[in-house]
Design a protein around this motif. Structure first.
Motif, short mmCIF file in Angstrom:
data_model
loop_
_atom_site.label_atom_id
_atom_site.label_comp_id
_atom_site.label_asym_id
_atom_site.label_seq_id
_atom_site.Cartn_x
_atom_site.Cartn_y
_atom_site.Cartn_z
N GLU A 106 0.85 -1.19 0.00
CA GLU A 106 0.00 0.00 0.00
C GLU A 106 0.88 1.24 0.00
OE1 GLU A 106 -4.16 0.61 1.98
OE2 GLU A 106 -2.63 1.19 3.44
N VAL A 107 0.71 2.07 -1.01
CA VAL A 107 1.54 3.26 -1.18
C VAL A 107 0.69 4.50 -0.95
CG1 VAL A 107 3.07 4.52 -2.73
CG2 VAL A 107 2.94 2.02 -2.87
N TYR A 134 16.60 -14.51 3.36
CA TYR A 134 15.37 -14.24 4.12
C TYR A 134 15.53 -12.84 4.69
CZ TYR A 134 11.50 -14.83 7.42
OH TYR A 134 10.32 -14.68 8.13
N ASN A 135 15.34 -11.85 3.82
CA ASN A 135 15.62 -10.47 4.19
C ASN A 135 14.57 -9.53 3.63
OD1 ASN A 135 18.56 -11.80 3.41
ND2 ASN A 135 18.65 -10.65 5.31
N SER A 136 14.58 -8.34 4.18
CA SER A 136 13.72 -7.27 3.68
C SER A 136 14.51 -6.45 2.66
CB SER A 136 13.25 -6.38 4.83
OG SER A 136 12.48 -5.30 4.35
N PHE A 137 13.89 -6.20 1.50
CA PHE A 137 14.54 -5.43 0.45
C PHE A 137 13.68 -4.22 0.11
CE2 PHE A 137 16.32 -9.62 0.04
CZ PHE A 137 17.64 -9.40 -0.36
N SER A 151 10.50 8.07 -5.00
CA SER A 151 9.54 7.75 -3.93
C SER A 151 9.71 8.63 -2.69
CB SER A 151 9.67 6.28 -3.53
OG SER A 151 10.98 5.99 -3.06
N SER A 152 10.41 9.76 -2.84
CA SER A 152 10.61 10.64 -1.69
C SER A 152 9.30 11.24 -1.20
CB SER A 152 11.61 11.75 -2.03
OG SER A 152 11.15 12.53 -3.12
N THR A 157 6.02 5.67 5.75
CA THR A 157 5.77 4.32 5.26
C THR A 157 7.06 3.79 4.65
OG1 THR A 157 3.45 4.76 4.78
CG2 THR A 157 4.45 2.88 3.67
N VAL A 158 7.44 2.59 5.04
CA VAL A 158 8.65 1.96 4.49
C VAL A 158 8.25 1.10 3.30
CG1 VAL A 158 10.58 0.41 4.93
CG2 VAL A 158 9.78 1.95 6.74
#
Length: 230
Positions: A106-107, A134-137, A151-152, A157-158
Motif C-alpha cells: 500500500e503506497v 530471508y531479508n527485507s529489500f 519515492s521521496s 511508510t517503508v
C-alpha cells in the motif's frame, strides 16, 4: 513536498545597535516566518503571504513575501509487487525461485503521482551470495515504461518486502559412469556406443549430502539380450 516549498526566507529587522549582538547566535529563536495553510480545504493552487515576526525590534520586509502551493488529494493505492534477480551466484551454487511475503504493497501519496505507478519491484543481487535469503529489500516504484519513480513523496511508510530464496551448493554428476548392461547380445551385433540424456544429474544440497550422493546413485541395468536390431 512541504520541505521543498517552505524554504528559508530573508527577514529584515529594524532594531537598536545595542540589540544587534543578540541576533548573532539566536536568530531562529528570535525571528520566525510562517505560512497559514489552515483555510485550504480542497486541491488546487494557492498563493499565501509569508508572515514574519521578531521578538526584538520590528520586521521591515520579508523576501520572498509569498509562496505558491499546489495541493493534491492524499490517497493510498495498492500496488502489485514482484521480485527480480540481477547478477550471478558464485560458481557451484544454485537458487530456487524467490517468494515474497506479500503480493501487494500500500503506497500513500499525492493522487497524480500514484496514478503513474504501474507496479513495484524489489531487486535481489545474487553476486557473492552463498547463503539462503530471508531479508527485507527496498521496493522501487515503476511507471508504465519501466522507469523508477522518485519515492521521496512517501512519508511515514517503508516501501519494502521480505524475500525468501533458497541458495545451496550443487554438483553436476556425470551419469555415464553408472551405465551397466546385463544379458548376452545376439552374436550378430556388438555395442558400438552408449549415450545418455541428460548426461548430468544436477543435485543441490548441503555439503555433506553432496559428498554422499555419488555412492547412492544407480541406473537400472540395460538388458541387451532382447536387442536384435540397431
Amino acid at each position: 513536498d512541504i520541505d521543498t516549498v517552505l524554504t528559508d526566507v530573508d527577514v529584515n529587522v529594524r532594531t537598536t545597535l545595542n540589540d544587534l549582538p543578540r541576533f548573532k547566535n539566536s536568530v531562529g529563536d528570535i525571528v520566525t516566518a510562517t505560512v497559514n495553510l489552515g483555510d485550504i480545504r480542497e486541491p488546487g493552487t494557492y498563493t499565501r503571504r509569508i508572515a514574519a515576526t521578531s521578538t526584538i525590534g520590528a520586521v521591515e520586509s520579508v523576501e520572498p513575501s509569498e509562496i505558491t502551493i499546489t495541493v493534491e488529494n492524499y490517497v493510498k493505492r495498492q500496488v502489485p509487487v514482484t521480485c527480480t534477480l540481477e547478477g550471478e551466484l558464485p560458481s557451484g551454487y544454485w537458487h530456487d525461485e524467490p517468494t515474497l511475503d506479500t503480493s501487494i504493497i500500500e503506497v500513500p501519496g499525492p493522487e497524480s503521482t500514484l496514478q503513474r505507478i504501474t507496479k513495484a519491484v524489489c531487486v535481489v543481487d545474487l553476486s557473492d551470495r552463498t547463503k539462503p535469503v530471508y531479508n527485507s529489500f527496498n521496493v522501487d516504484l515503476l511507471d508504465a515504461d519501466g522507469n523508477v519513480i522518485d519515492s521521496s513523496f512517501v512519508k511515514d511508510t517503508v516501501l519494502a518486502a521480505v524475500v525468501r530464496m533458497n541458495i545451496l551448493p550443487y554438483i553436476d554428476l556425470p551419469l555415464d559412469q553408472y551405465i551397466n548392461t546385463i544379458g548376452e547380445l545376439n552374436e550378430d551385433y556388438e555395442i558400438s556406443s552408449i549415450s545418455i540424456n541428460p548426461a548430468y544429474l544436477s543435485i543441490a544440497g548441503s555439503d555433506s549430502i553432496l559428498q554422499a550422493i555419488p555412492s547412492t546413485v544407480s541406473i537400472e541395468p540395460i538388458n541387451v539380450a532382447d536387442f536384435n536390431e540397431t
